[in-house]
Enzyme design. Structure first.
Site, short mmCIF file in Angstrom:
data_model
loop_
_atom_site.label_atom_id
_atom_site.label_comp_id
_atom_site.label_asym_id
_atom_site.label_seq_id
_atom_site.Cartn_x
_atom_site.Cartn_y
_atom_site.Cartn_z
N GLY A 1 0.66 -1.01 0.16
CA GLY A 1 -0.03 0.07 -0.16
C GLY A 1 1.08 1.28 0.14
O GLY A 1 1.73 1.39 -0.76
N ILE A 2 0.37 2.49 0.85
CA ILE A 2 1.03 3.29 1.25
C ILE A 2 2.31 3.41 1.33
O ILE A 2 3.26 4.43 1.00
CB ILE A 2 0.14 4.39 2.17
N VAL B 1 -8.08 5.18 1.03
CA VAL B 1 -6.82 5.13 0.25
C VAL B 1 -7.43 3.70 -0.69
O VAL B 1 -7.48 2.40 0.72
CB VAL B 1 -5.61 5.26 0.64
N TYR C 1 -9.18 2.43 16.60
CA TYR C 1 -8.60 2.82 15.22
C TYR C 1 -8.30 4.66 15.21
O TYR C 1 -7.61 5.15 15.00
CB TYR C 1 -9.12 2.64 14.20
N LYS D 1 -4.74 6.20 15.78
CA LYS D 1 -4.84 8.00 14.61
C LYS D 1 -4.16 9.49 15.28
O LYS D 1 -3.45 10.20 14.91
CB LYS D 1 -5.14 8.17 13.69
N ASP E 1 9.69 -5.15 13.31
CA ASP E 1 8.12 -5.61 13.56
C ASP E 1 7.85 -4.08 14.77
O ASP E 1 9.14 -3.86 15.94
CB ASP E 1 8.09 -6.62 14.67
P1 NAD Z 1 -1.65 -1.78 4.36
O1 NAD Z 1 -1.99 -2.71 5.04
O2 NAD Z 1 -1.42 -1.67 2.59
O3 NAD Z 1 -0.02 -1.08 4.54
C1 NAD Z 1 0.44 -1.95 5.37
C2 NAD Z 1 2.02 -2.25 6.11
O4 NAD Z 1 2.48 -2.03 7.68
C3 NAD Z 1 2.00 -3.98 5.88
O5 NAD Z 1 2.84 -4.20 4.91
C4 NAD Z 1 2.12 -4.80 7.07
O6 NAD Z 1 2.96 -5.58 6.89
C5 NAD Z 1 2.86 -2.84 7.60
N1 NAD Z 1 2.91 -4.15 9.11
C6 NAD Z 1 1.49 -3.93 9.64
N2 NAD Z 1 1.88 -4.32 11.53
C7 NAD Z 1 3.21 -4.52 10.90
C8 NAD Z 1 3.87 -4.91 12.89
N3 NAD Z 1 4.00 -4.92 13.76
N4 NAD Z 1 5.39 -3.90 12.50
C9 NAD Z 1 6.53 -3.98 10.78
N5 NAD Z 1 5.42 -3.76 10.37
C10 NAD Z 1 3.25 -3.66 10.23
O7 NAD Z 1 -2.09 -0.47 4.38
P2 NAD Z 1 -2.32 0.83 3.66
O8 NAD Z 1 -3.42 1.78 3.78
O9 NAD Z 1 -0.66 1.16 3.32
O10 NAD Z 1 -1.32 2.00 5.65
C11 NAD Z 1 -0.78 2.87 5.52
C12 NAD Z 1 -0.35 3.55 7.01
O11 NAD Z 1 -1.63 4.50 6.14
C13 NAD Z 1 -1.27 2.92 7.81
O12 NAD Z 1 -0.68 3.75 9.68
C14 NAD Z 1 -2.76 3.23 7.85
O13 NAD Z 1 -3.70 3.50 9.15
C15 NAD Z 1 -3.04 4.55 7.02
N6 NAD Z 1 -4.08 4.78 6.23
C16 NAD Z 1 -4.55 3.79 6.07
C17 NAD Z 1 -5.85 4.86 4.73
C18 NAD Z 1 -6.47 3.76 4.04
O14 NAD Z 1 -7.67 3.79 3.79
N7 NAD Z 1 -5.95 2.90 3.27
C19 NAD Z 1 -6.40 5.60 5.54
C20 NAD Z 1 -6.29 6.47 6.66
C21 NAD Z 1 -4.59 5.76 6.67
#
Ligand code: NAD
Length: 256
Positions: A17-18, A187, A152, A156, A61
């Site tokens: 993802g992001i 996202v 959540y 945040k 982690d």
């Molecule tokens: P995603 O699930 O695609 O990616 C998250 C990554 O974090 C994964 O690769 C996962 O393995 C890693 N991760 C989780 N726990 C972990 C740990 N303990 N140690 C190391 N790595 C760990 O999610 P995303 O959508 O890319 O989210 C990225 C950030 O953006 C997050 O903080 C999320 O809360 C925030 N966010 C996402 C959205 C959305 O709609 N996707 C919206 C607002 C905020």
């Protein structure tokens, strides 16, 4: 490496993802990117895609202090000085207040808040002498609470205070590290696939894109991870030298 990188970046949550989009964005800019995640296969695939000249894989982690110590030692061991830390690792959680157990609450806080705390502390420690920028991923749900996602949203919201406090402390101590939060709205990433209600919605709507559109309703459309990475890249760049302690809602106006 043909040219020397102008930025050395550690990205957590880089396997997906992001985080993955941020790693690609910084690498495009000739940065050296340490791609960190607990999902080893994912970071290895990303490093193979970006190329070893601009990316290294790190096992991390984010909830675990020993894991942070080992990762930061590994970065230091390569002889480069970190300039940027992007903390994108996080988990979603969708359960209403009355159905949220203490175990679930703590699981969310451990990853989203303890993780952000350790990222900020290790980032400031690594860059306190040479300077740099830390960008934490918050969420629009930390500004305007999302119904059914209290843990959540709370995690945040706390990330934003963590950044403000850390930024102020850096300023007060003459530490040239900026700390900011980028808070996306919806996202399109695989994070949504961890939520049963979304899987049901995909089934009902016929595709993920249709499910994202249904969730957005009349509000702003879901962003791509690349759109969020562009904001993170700007916030970390010298062009944003006046930004610190700020939370930027990168949400198409969702919180307005
Ligand atoms: P995603 O699930 O695609 O990616 C998250 C990554 O974090 C994964 O690769 C996962 O393995 C890693 N991760 C989780 N726990 C972990 C740990 N303990 N140690 C190391 N790595 C760990 O999610 P995303 O959508 O890319 O989210 C990225 C950030 O953006 C997050 O903080 C999320 O809360 C925030 N966010 C996402 C959205 C959305 O709609 N996707 C919206 C607002 C905020």
């Amino acid at each position: 490496m043909t040219e020397s990188p102008w930025q050395v970046v550690l990205v957590t949550g880089a396997a997906s993802g992001i985080g993955a989009a941020c790693a690609r964005r910084f690498a495009q800019d000739n940065a050296l990117v340490f791609c960190a995640d607990r999902e080893w296969d994912g970071v290895q695939a990303l490093v193979a895609e970006i190329g070893a000249s601009h990316a290294r894989a790190l096992r991390l982690d984010v909830t675990d202090e020993d894991s942070w110590n080992a990762a930061m030692r590994e970065v230091q061991g390569t002889g480069v000085a970190l300039t940027t830390l992007v903390h994108a690792a996080g988990i979603s959680a969708g359960s209403p207040l009355r159905e949220t157990s203490l175990v679930e609450w703590r699981r969310v806080m451990a990853v989203n808040l303890d993780g952000a705390f350790l990222a900020t502390r290790h980032g400031v420690e690594a860059m306190h002498a040479t300077g740099g920028a830390i960008v934490l991923l918050g969420s629009a749900s930390g500004i305007r609470p999302a119904v059914g996602a209290l843990a959540y949203s709370t995690s945040k919201s706390a990330v934003a205070m963590l950044a403000r406090g850390a930024a102020k402390e850096c300023l007060a101590n003459g530490i040239p590290v900026r700390v900011n939060v980028v808070s996306p709205g919806g996202v399109k990433t695989s994070m949504w696939r961890t939520m049963p209600f979304f899987i049901d919605l995909v089934e009902k709507q016929g595709s993920e894109d249709a499910a994202f559109a249904a969730l957005a309703g009349t509000g702003p459309a879901f962003a791509t991870a690349e759109e969020i990475a562009a904001v993170v890249h700007f916030v970390a760049s010298p062009a944003a030298s006046q930004l610190t302690g700020a939370e930027l809602a990168a949400d198409g106006g969702y919180v307005l």
